[in-house]
Motif scaffolding. Structure first.
Motif, PDB file in Angstrom:
ATOM      1  N   GLY A  93       0.826  -1.205   0.000  1.00 17.19           N
ATOM      2  CA  GLY A  93       0.000   0.000   0.000  1.00 17.19           C
ATOM      3  C   GLY A  93       0.852   1.244   0.000  1.00 17.19           C
ATOM      4  N   ARG A 131       2.311   2.873  -9.888  1.00 21.31           N
ATOM      5  CA  ARG A 131       1.426   2.021  -9.089  1.00 21.31           C
ATOM      6  C   ARG A 131       1.490   0.580  -9.605  1.00 21.31           C
ATOM      7  N   ASP A 177     -11.309   8.724  -6.790  1.00 17.44           N
ATOM      8  CA  ASP A 177     -11.487   9.125  -5.385  1.00 17.44           C
ATOM      9  C   ASP A 177     -11.978  10.576  -5.274  1.00 17.44           C
ATOM     10  N   SER A 187      -8.874   4.525  -9.047  1.00 15.81           N
ATOM     11  CA  SER A 187      -8.211   5.576  -8.277  1.00 15.81           C
ATOM     12  C   SER A 187      -6.801   5.057  -8.017  1.00 15.81           C
ATOM     13  N   SER A 197      -4.558   6.473  -6.575  1.00 20.37           N
ATOM     14  CA  SER A 197      -4.104   6.824  -5.223  1.00 20.37           C
ATOM     15  C   SER A 197      -4.633   5.851  -4.170  1.00 20.37           C
ATOM     16  N   GLU A 198      -5.769   5.198  -4.455  1.00 20.57           N
ATOM     17  CA  GLU A 198      -6.382   4.387  -3.401  1.00 20.57           C
ATOM     18  C   GLU A 198      -6.360   2.889  -3.642  1.00 20.57           C
ATOM     19  N   ASN A 199      -6.109   2.481  -4.877  1.00 19.65           N
ATOM     20  CA  ASN A 199      -6.313   1.056  -5.177  1.00 19.65           C
ATOM     21  C   ASN A 199      -5.351   0.591  -6.265  1.00 19.65           C
TER      22      ASN A 199
END
Ligand SMILES: Nc1nc2c(ncn2[C@@H]2O[C@H](COP(=O)(O)OP(=O)(O)OP(=O)(O)O)[C@@H](O)[C@H]2O)c(=O)[nH]1
Length: 293
Positions: free
Chosen positions: A33, A97, A200, A227, A229-231
């Protein structure tokens, strides 16, 4: 940020020497993460760099060798992916990512880096190269693509078109960009996936999810709203689907070909009676010729 600069410097340096970075995590696994706040940034960057190893030297996109290359390190099949879209939509964030399972949050303006990693597709390990590209500027009279970007698109086996749900203009670019990609690959249909990023940021959404979905299905592409940033799961899925499509395209199925040939009627076996008759005819003609001499 100094630690980010350190990371970029390592990447840039490797790049100059023609090296690519590879991450040896092959299949999806629960990632660590985002970088925990408590961790010192320099430490985090070093850990990130240590996780990466050089697996091979690859020709730069655009070179003749790169264009001809379809085998990666250790003879693995190579899938080349270009990530394109308007400026600021999160292309670099998406690539990072996918490569590292991390969202760093602050990126240098894109310098067009090329990254490598391996993925498992249907039991086969493929080497994949991901080319991050500079953001496309939108002008009144349409797309403005640099020659560098066009070279990257020509080099690629597949393309990820990214737009941001917070930027309607970046969404509007998707259709023309898809058309441009296909024009640079005449005679074939390049696999493309459309990714709507920044899911997000719902409070500043400008693009309805249905719009993205409709557009992608009109273009015949898979669509992912993510997203970064989130996933990381959806990000991974988008790349995975694309690799699978390329992999299938690279292996023109032997089975239909075989099936087709088996449908072609075999010539009938010659009739033995007919053969004997023709043989006798030929023989008697020869005898006639000899006696007449
Ligand atoms: N909230 C949010 N911010 C994001 C997300 N993805 C990227 N960003 C931010 O958006 C900004 C632009 O991200 P980049 O990855 O640099 O975008 P880019 O498309 O590579 O931009 P160019 O290099 O200018 O073409 C950065 O501040 C990122 O942190 C996301 O999913 N959510």
């Amino acid at each position: 940020m100094p630690w980010l600069l350190a990371l970029s410097a390592v990447m840039a340096n490797k790049h100059k020497k023609g090296f690519s970075l590879a991450l040896f995590t092959l299949s999806p696994h629960p990632g660590p993460g985002p970088v925990p706040r408590a961790e010192a940034p320099a430490e985090a960057a070093m850990r990130l760099i240590q996780n990466m190893c050089t697996i091979a030297e690859y020709p730069a996109p655009g070179s003749v060798a790169a264009a001809d290359c379809c085998l990666g390190a250790a003879g693995r099949r190579l899938v080349k992916i270009a990530v394109v879209g308007a400026s600021g939509v999160g292309k670099t964030a998406l690539v990072v990512r996918f490569l590292t399972k991390r969202f760093i949050g602050d990126y240098e303006r894109n310098a067009g880096n090329l990254y490598t990693r391996q993925v498992q597709i249907e039991g086969e390990t493929l080497a994949i190269q991901v080319q991050d590209t500079p953001g496309i500027q939108v002008h009144e009279n349409g797309l403005s693509c640099t020659e560098q970007l066009n070279r990257c698109i020509r080099w690629a086996d597949a393309v990820v078109i990214v737009f941001s749900i917070t930027d309607y203009k970046s969404y509007e670019l998707t259709g023309p960009l898809h058309q441009h990609v296909q024009q640079l690959h005449p005679g074939t249909r390049l696999p493309v996936v459309v990714v709507a990023n920044k899911a997000d940021l719902l409070h500043i959404r400008q693009v309805d999810p249905q719009l993205g979905l409709q557009l992608a299905s009109m273009l015949g592409c898979s669509f992912y709203e993510v997203s970064v940033s989130e996933n990381d799961n959806d990000v991974y899925s988008a790349f995975h689907v694309l690799c699978k499509e390329v992999s299938h395209k690279q292996q023109p199925s032997g089975t239909p070909e075989k099936r087709r040939t088996s449908l072609i009627p075999r010539p009938k076996s010659p009739n033995m009676q007919d053969l004997k008759r023709r043989f006798k005819q030929a023989l008697s003609a020869k005898v006639r010729t000899v006696t007449s001499v």
